[in-house]
Scaffold this motif. Structure first.
Motif, PDB file in Angstrom:
ATOM      1  N   LEU A   1       1.117  -0.977  -0.216  1.00  0.00           N
ATOM      2  CA  LEU A   1      -0.326   0.293   0.038  1.00  0.00           C
ATOM      3  C   LEU A   1       0.674   0.779  -0.026  1.00  0.00           C
ATOM      4  O   LEU A   1       0.259   2.845  -0.468  1.00  0.00           O
ATOM      5  N   ALA A   2       2.153   1.192   0.801  1.00  0.00           N
ATOM      6  CA  ALA A   2       3.054   2.728   0.697  1.00  0.00           C
ATOM      7  C   ALA A   2       3.503   2.568  -0.370  1.00  0.00           C
ATOM      8  O   ALA A   2       3.557   3.827  -1.207  1.00  0.00           O
ATOM      9  N   TYR A   3       3.926   1.317  -1.193  1.00  0.00           N
ATOM     10  CA  TYR A   3       4.037   1.735  -2.931  1.00  0.00           C
ATOM     11  C   TYR A   3       3.480   2.431  -4.102  1.00  0.00           C
ATOM     12  O   TYR A   3       3.682   3.105  -4.570  1.00  0.00           O
ATOM     13  N   ALA A   4       2.123   1.832  -3.504  1.00  0.00           N
ATOM     14  CA  ALA A   4       1.284   2.607  -4.069  1.00  0.00           C
ATOM     15  C   ALA A   4       1.077   3.605  -3.787  1.00  0.00           C
ATOM     16  O   ALA A   4       0.770   4.543  -5.288  1.00  0.00           O
ATOM     17  N   THR A   5       0.650   3.690  -3.226  1.00  0.00           N
ATOM     18  CA  THR A   5       0.256   5.394  -2.621  1.00  0.00           C
ATOM     19  C   THR A   5       1.506   6.597  -2.845  1.00  0.00           C
ATOM     20  O   THR A   5       0.553   7.739  -3.588  1.00  0.00           O
ATOM     21  N   VAL A   6       1.911   6.232  -2.311  1.00  0.00           N
ATOM     22  CA  VAL A   6       2.836   7.006  -2.314  1.00  0.00           C
ATOM     23  C   VAL A   6       4.318   6.681  -2.983  1.00  0.00           C
ATOM     24  O   VAL A   6       5.633   7.798  -2.924  1.00  0.00           O
ATOM     25  N   GLY A   7       4.981   5.623  -4.269  1.00  0.00           N
ATOM     26  CA  GLY A   7       5.867   5.820  -4.016  1.00  0.00           C
ATOM     27  C   GLY A   7       7.303   4.931  -2.934  1.00  0.00           C
ATOM     28  O   GLY A   7       8.348   5.567  -4.232  1.00  0.00           O
ATOM     29  N   ASP A   8       6.401   4.020  -2.130  1.00  0.00           N
ATOM     30  CA  ASP A   8       7.703   4.017  -1.645  1.00  0.00           C
ATOM     31  C   ASP A   8       9.029   2.783  -2.057  1.00  0.00           C
ATOM     32  O   ASP A   8       8.568   1.443  -1.849  1.00  0.00           O
ATOM     33  N   THR A   9       9.993   3.107  -2.715  1.00  0.00           N
ATOM     34  CA  THR A   9      10.339   1.515  -3.604  1.00  0.00           C
ATOM     35  C   THR A   9      11.065   1.728  -2.431  1.00  0.00           C
ATOM     36  O   THR A   9      11.584  -0.318  -2.636  1.00  0.00           O
ATOM     37  N   THR A  10      11.422   1.740  -1.654  1.00  0.00           N
ATOM     38  CA  THR A  10      12.379   0.344  -0.234  1.00  0.00           C
ATOM     39  C   THR A  10      11.293  -0.470  -0.018  1.00  0.00           C
ATOM     40  O   THR A  10      11.675  -1.342   0.299  1.00  0.00           O
ATOM     41  N   LEU A  11      10.055   0.645   0.810  1.00  0.00           N
ATOM     42  CA  LEU A  11       9.303  -0.860   1.481  1.00  0.00           C
ATOM     43  C   LEU A  11       8.878  -1.971   0.223  1.00  0.00           C
ATOM     44  O   LEU A  11       8.800  -3.105  -0.130  1.00  0.00           O
ATOM     45  N   LYS A  12       8.676  -1.069  -1.135  1.00  0.00           N
ATOM     46  CA  LYS A  12       8.449  -2.518  -2.489  1.00  0.00           C
ATOM     47  C   LYS A  12       9.292  -3.701  -2.456  1.00  0.00           C
ATOM     48  O   LYS A  12       9.564  -4.488  -2.250  1.00  0.00           O
ATOM     49  N   GLN A  13      10.452  -3.482  -2.230  1.00  0.00           N
ATOM     50  CA  GLN A  13      12.097  -3.705  -2.468  1.00  0.00           C
ATOM     51  C   GLN A  13      11.621  -5.082  -1.218  1.00  0.00           C
ATOM     52  O   GLN A  13      12.056  -6.219  -1.385  1.00  0.00           O
ATOM     53  N   ARG A  14      11.359  -4.374   0.013  1.00  0.00           N
ATOM     54  CA  ARG A  14      11.671  -5.228   1.474  1.00  0.00           C
ATOM     55  C   ARG A  14      10.103  -6.327   0.655  1.00  0.00           C
ATOM     56  O   ARG A  14      10.509  -7.789   1.268  1.00  0.00           O
ATOM     57  N   GLY A  15       8.931  -5.957   0.567  1.00  0.00           N
ATOM     58  CA  GLY A  15       8.159  -6.562   0.308  1.00  0.00           C
ATOM     59  C   GLY A  15       8.624  -7.421  -0.824  1.00  0.00           C
ATOM     60  O   GLY A  15       8.342  -8.648  -0.485  1.00  0.00           O
ATOM     61  N   ASP A  16       8.861  -7.280  -1.961  1.00  0.00           N
ATOM     62  CA  ASP A  16       9.485  -8.869  -2.596  1.00  0.00           C
ATOM     63  C   ASP A  16      10.969  -9.631  -1.895  1.00  0.00           C
ATOM     64  O   ASP A  16      10.673 -10.191  -2.527  1.00  0.00           O
ATOM     65  N   GLU A  17      11.931  -8.963  -1.399  1.00  0.00           N
ATOM     66  CA  GLU A  17      12.649  -9.948  -0.800  1.00  0.00           C
ATOM     67  C   GLU A  17      11.888 -10.279   0.333  1.00  0.00           C
ATOM     68  O   GLU A  17      12.118 -11.639   0.172  1.00  0.00           O
ATOM     69  N   LEU A  18      10.250 -10.083   0.602  1.00  0.00           N
ATOM     70  CA  LEU A  18      10.039 -10.810   2.295  1.00  0.00           C
ATOM     71  C   LEU A  18       9.367 -11.887   1.079  1.00  0.00           C
ATOM     72  O   LEU A  18       8.959 -13.260   1.437  1.00  0.00           O
ATOM     73  N   VAL A  19       8.499 -11.712   0.162  1.00  0.00           N
ATOM     74  CA  VAL A  19       8.273 -12.482  -0.913  1.00  0.00           C
ATOM     75  C   VAL A  19       9.197 -13.974  -1.433  1.00  0.00           C
ATOM     76  O   VAL A  19       8.433 -15.105  -1.339  1.00  0.00           O
TER      77      VAL A  19
END
Length: 653
Positions: free
Chosen positions: A134-152
């Motif tokens: 959601l943070a990536y979708a709303t504000v483009g937080d690429t760090t959290l997207k990367q963390r999410g990808d790593e966790l997936v």
């Protein structure tokens, strides 16, 4: 693992007692053969996604189309993101890796993520993924997207060949089906499944969808063969929104076996009375029920089955009208302990569980999209400001309960030793404050919340900007940037709390039109680039009685619930921050509610607006003058939300 904790999870004991009487009998119900395990990410992107039914009146905008401007909401969202950044992936994945037999040297998380807690994985493999997406979708937080990808990727490596994925062993489900005591295994599976789906939907992570499909297939196989009677017993143990996520998996993949599996989570004892418009919620654990009803709402949107709409709409209506406090929150000691319309005696230290408000707001969005009733957003707005915005401290720690007992103080989670359910739902909520400000009906635009923001609507070639300091100023301003003149209706919500004298101005000129409180002001015209609107939002002090006890009154300024400041006497750090246990011990002697001398009528003569701009107020009580501020601004001190009026005084709710 202390599953027999006092006030917070009594429903577990009740469920265990009920399940203990369940005899193991031959399985008699089957959904589909295992050869149907064919859905893949490729299927979902090749036209198999299910088209929603024509049940909507309103449609939201994509999260990326609405950008928040500077406000309390952006600051709260940034604090939440910083907290999510502080959690390393290796610690989040630790219990999953241990369960899968994969070496991990990470320090385990504590609280409800401890290696011996039976809910482990609900935040680390579920809520965290949803919040990051959601943070990536709303504000483009690429760090959290990367963390999410790593966790997936880390969790995908832990998934068993049969699709099972959790931080606890599969044997927990044997305990569930055989009637042995177990916390809430499907609750945790739901959070993991929802997290994977959010990563796919909001970030495009196809590996997350693959993992979700594996979980869905495992769930289908696990359900195969249980009779309806057996399922009725199994469903007495909290299972989150399994029906919701399975329906969503069906929507993405087009594989109907997930829709069939979702139906198996329809709890007859809950759904049948609701479908018949009967409130039989007394005695039920509040937040256990709401995700089930959200699942019913989502099923209606995909199938058009009217029964599920009846269930969702009646549940929403009875709870928001008859079972909520002035804040919009609901529950006490996590339960609905009383009959509808009667909350007398329910102002506790453990009232208004935050997950309840979070889920009621989710359900409100569904209901509003079907009927477009602006009164739904009177409730949504009040809950947003009073039951959600004030539930986080300056470091991103969240409340579990929102205490309404006079003299109580807010108490938050700790950074790595709590991870309550409300820690996770709060992390999601604070990542999506932009999701309900604007809606559309065809080419018509609806403004429901007065939050500084900018909408990008490329189909209409429109950029719509809202600037305001609301609620610190009683108006909001809109500016349209549009490439070519366009005719459409702009609908501005006129809230039920609005005071007299409101006006709307177009390009500086007052319009000779307005609308009644609790409706929309519709302006249909040919709009031009640079057009400006100003909407007055005069606020006044009003009161709202506690349902069932007119002598206890909450006071509001516009949509804001106000609280008396009672100081910090006796407060310690340990009373305001808790670890595994979700609440401090109650004090031996409860504080009385502040006493006021009241008069008949709608006015609140004992409360004075000291500074509207600073949102500061003063109350004259029987014991002297008290400073008063919005409840969502209270931190680190005791407070009171409800005021005890003089015996025999009359107050309007």
């Amino acid at each position: 693992m202390q599953q027999d904790r006092d006030h917070r999870r009594r429903f577990l004991k009740q469920a265990a007692t009920a399940l203990a009487s369940l005899a193991v009998v031959p399985r008699a119900f089957s959904l589909a053969p295992d050869v149907a395990d064919t859905a893949t990410p490729a299927d979902a992107t090749s036209g198999n996604a299910v088209r929603e039914q024509p049940v909507y009146r309103m449609r939201p905008f994509a999260l990326g189309q609405v950008r928040l401007l500077d406000s309390d909401f952006t600051r709260a969202a940034a604090i939440n993101q910083n907290y999510l950044h502080s959690l390393p992936v290796d610690r989040l994945a630790h219990s999953f890796r241990v369960q899968a037999g994969i070496a991990s040297s990470a320090k385990p998380l504590g609280g409800w993520e401890k290696p011996d807690c039976e809910l482990r994985g609900h935040f680390s493999g579920g809520h965290y993924l949803s919040a990051a997406a959601l943070a990536y979708a709303t504000v483009g937080d690429t760090t959290l997207k990367q963390r999410g990808d790593e966790l997936v990727a880390a969790l995908a490596a832990c998934q068993q060949p049969n699709g099972y994925l959790s931080a606890f062993p599969e044997s927990f489900f044997d305990r569930l089906s055989s009637g042995q005591k177990v916390w809430a295994p499907f609750y945790t599976i739901h959070k993991i499944l929802a997290g994977m789906l959010d990563m796919y939907v909001h970030t495009g992570n196809k590996q997350a969808l693959q993992v979700a499909i594996g979980i869905g297939n495992w769930t289908v196989r696990w359900l195969n063969g249980f009779s309806d009677a057996e399922m009725a017993h199994i469903l007495k143990t909290e299972y989150g929104g399994m029906n919701d996520s399975l329906v969503e998996l069906y929507a993405i993949t087009g594989n109907s076996r997930y829709l069939d599996a979702a139906h198996r989570f329809d709890q007859v004892s809950l759904f049948d009375p609701l479908a018949a418009h009967r409130d039989e919620l007394q005695g039920l654990h509040s937040n256990t029920q709401i995700p089930k009803v959200i699942g019913a709402a989502r099923r209606y949107e995909l199938t058009g089955e009217p029964r599920y709409r009846r269930i969702a709409e009646f549940f929403w209506e009875t709870v928001t009208r008859n079972r909520t406090y002035a804040t919009g929150g609901s529950s006490n000691d996590e339960f609905w302990n009383t009959a509808p319309g009667d909350l007398k005696g329910q102002l506790g230290l453990y009232s208004a569980e935050c997950c309840v408000a979070y889920n009621l707001m989710k359900l409100t969005r569904h209901v509003y999209e079907w009927n477009g009733d602006p009164r739904a957003f009177d409730y949504y707005e009040r809950t947003l400001y009073n039951a959600r915005l004030g539930t986080q401290d300056g470091d991103g720690m969240k409340l579990y309960y929102y205490p309404l007992q006079p003299g109580a103080a807010k108490f938050y989670n700790t950074p790595t030793d709590s991870f309550w359910c409300c820690t996770g739902s709060g992390a999601e909520e604070f990542a999506r404050f932009n999701d309900s400000i604007y809606f559309r009906d065809g080419s018509d635009l609806y403004v429901n919340l007065f939050i500084p923001s900018e909408l990008d609507w490329p189909e209409q070639k429109l950029r719509f900007r809202q600037e305001t300091a609301f609620p610190r100023e009683p108006l909001t301003r809109f500016r349209l940037s549009i490439t070519t003149p366009s005719t459409f209706a702009l609908n501005l919500r006129v809230p039920s709390w609005i005071g007299p004298g409101a006006r709307v101005r177009l390009n500086g000129q007052a319009l000779d039109v307005f609308a009644s409180p609790g409706s929309y002001l519709t302006i249909k015209r040919e709009w031009h680039d640079g057009d400006r609107l100003e909407l007055d939002l005069p606020m006044q002090v009003t009161r709202m009685a506690l349902p069932g006890d007119d002598s206890l009154q909450a006071v509001l300024y516009g949509p804001l619930v106000l609280a008396a400041r009672l100081g910090d006497k006796g407060l310690t750090h340990d009373m305001q921050y808790c670890g595994y246990d979700a609440a401090p011990k109650p004090e031996p002697k409860p504080w009385p509610a502040p006493r006021v001398v009241d008069k008949q009528g709608d006015e609140v003569p004992w409360l004075r607006v000291a500074s509207a701009q600073d949102l500061r107020f003063e109350a004259q009580t029987r014991d002297g003058t008290l400073a008063v501020i919005p409840l969502n601004q209270v931190h680190g001190e005791r407070y009171a939300v409800y005021w005890q009026s003089e015996p025999g005084a009359h107050g309007n709710g």
